[in-house]
Design an enzyme around this catalytic site. Structure first.
Site, PDB file in Angstrom:
ATOM      1  N   CYS A   1       0.230   3.844   2.758  1.00  0.00           N
ATOM      2  CA  CYS A   1       0.672   3.291   4.047  1.00  0.00           C
ATOM      3  C   CYS A   1       2.166   3.544   4.238  1.00  0.00           C
ATOM      4  O   CYS A   1       2.606   3.937   5.323  1.00  0.00           O
ATOM      5  CB  CYS A   1       0.414   1.785   4.111  1.00  0.00           C
ATOM      6  SG  CYS A   1      -1.314   1.316   3.948  1.00  0.00           S
TER       7      CYS A   1
ATOM      8  N   CYS B   1       0.839  -1.206   0.000  1.00  0.00           N
ATOM      9  CA  CYS B   1       0.000   0.000   0.000  1.00  0.00           C
ATOM     10  C   CYS B   1       0.876   1.260   0.000  1.00  0.00           C
ATOM     11  O   CYS B   1       1.573   1.530   0.976  1.00  0.00           O
ATOM     12  CB  CYS B   1      -0.908  -0.055   1.228  1.00  0.00           C
ATOM     13  SG  CYS B   1      -1.684   1.490   1.681  1.00  0.00           S
TER      14      CYS B   1
END
Length: 105
Positions: A35, A32
């Protein structure tokens, strides 16, 4: 310091042992992009707020925790006090993350 959670029992143990402290959970995944972007900031906040417990849960490694906490996208930040969820939001929003911590302290 940010604690990496590897199991559902470890997750529950952190919530139980935190007592009155705020627990901030970062649900993320290695693949991600957002993230990865917010991770250093999350770690910096853990140094700034030493009276708050910061933990990371990899949703691929701990699917059971992610499902139980109803995590739909990454990153999702959840906030717990005395074992109860007191806040949540999704997205790599640094300002909102710090503001929510300040609000819940």
């Amino acid at each position: 310091m940010v604690k990496q959670i590897e199991s559902k029992s470890a997750f529950q143990e952190v919530l139980d042992s935190a007592g009155d402290k705020l627990v901030v959970v970062d649900f993320s995944a290695t693949w991600c992009g957002p993230c990865k972007m917010i991770k250093p900031f999350f770690h910096a906040l853990s140094e700034k707020f030493n009276n708050v417990v910061f933990i990371e849960v990899d949703v691929d490694d701990c699917k059971d925790i992610a499902a139980e906490c109803e995590v739909k996208c990454m990153p999702t930040f959840q906030f717990f006090k005395k074992g109860q969820k007191v806040g949540e939001f999704s997205g790599a929003n640094k300002e909102k993350l710090e503001a929510t911590i300040n609000e819940l302290l």
